[in-house]
Design a protein around this motif. Sequence first.
Motif, short mmCIF file in Angstrom:
data_model
loop_
_atom_site.label_atom_id
_atom_site.label_comp_id
_atom_site.label_asym_id
_atom_site.label_seq_id
_atom_site.Cartn_x
_atom_site.Cartn_y
_atom_site.Cartn_z
N CYS A 20 0.81 -1.22 0.00
CA CYS A 20 0.00 0.00 0.00
C CYS A 20 0.84 1.27 0.00
O CYS A 20 0.31 2.36 -0.18
N ASP A 38 3.97 8.07 1.03
CA ASP A 38 2.90 8.21 0.06
C ASP A 38 2.14 6.89 0.05
O ASP A 38 2.68 5.84 -0.34
N GLU A 40 -1.36 4.62 -0.89
CA GLU A 40 -2.46 4.56 -1.85
C GLU A 40 -3.70 5.20 -1.24
O GLU A 40 -4.01 4.98 -0.06
N GLN A 41 -4.41 6.00 -2.05
CA GLN A 41 -5.62 6.65 -1.55
C GLN A 41 -6.60 5.59 -1.08
O GLN A 41 -6.68 4.51 -1.64
N GLU A 42 -7.32 5.94 -0.04
CA GLU A 42 -8.32 5.06 0.58
C GLU A 42 -7.70 3.92 1.37
O GLU A 42 -8.42 3.14 1.99
N VAL A 74 -1.62 13.07 8.09
CA VAL A 74 -2.05 13.35 6.72
C VAL A 74 -1.80 14.81 6.37
O VAL A 74 -2.19 15.72 7.10
N ASP A 77 -3.64 14.91 -0.48
CA ASP A 77 -3.50 14.03 -1.63
C ASP A 77 -2.53 14.62 -2.64
O ASP A 77 -2.52 15.83 -2.89
N ASP A 80 -2.39 10.19 -7.08
CA ASP A 80 -3.20 9.04 -6.67
C ASP A 80 -2.83 8.52 -5.28
O ASP A 80 -3.20 7.40 -4.93
N VAL A 81 -2.11 9.29 -4.50
CA VAL A 81 -1.69 8.85 -3.16
C VAL A 81 -2.04 9.91 -2.12
O VAL A 81 -2.29 11.06 -2.45
N THR A 82 -2.05 9.48 -0.87
CA THR A 82 -2.21 10.40 0.25
C THR A 82 -0.86 10.51 0.93
O THR A 82 -0.23 9.50 1.25
N ARG A 83 -0.40 11.73 1.11
CA ARG A 83 0.92 11.97 1.69
C ARG A 83 0.81 12.14 3.20
O ARG A 83 0.00 12.91 3.70
#
Length: 102
Positions: A20, A38, A40-42, A74, A77, A80-83
């Motif tokens: 992930c 970084d 994966e989103q969600e 957090v 975003d 396509d990732v959440t940092r």
Amino acid sequence: MSDRRESLQQVVADLREYDCIDDAFLAKSFTDQLLILDVEQEAAIPESVLETLRANDLRGIESVYGEDSEAHSVVGDVGDVTRHHFVDVQTRGSHQSYVVDQ
């Protein structure tokens, strides 16, 4: 390279092995060293990753800087990732600032 930086580079390498986690790297914010993840989103950060971070004196940026936030690491975003930002509390405040005196 300092022993601490080498140690954190190994943590980064280990974290990159998780499915992930899209990327992990070290960065600097004024006088603090950060470890950036970084994810994966969600996707939630696995508990084993959080345990590794805590064991290596890395804490979520929001909790270190005293922000009132449920998402302690957090930042936002990026594509396509959440940092997520984690502060190295072992060396907090000991890095040379980028600020230049005039």
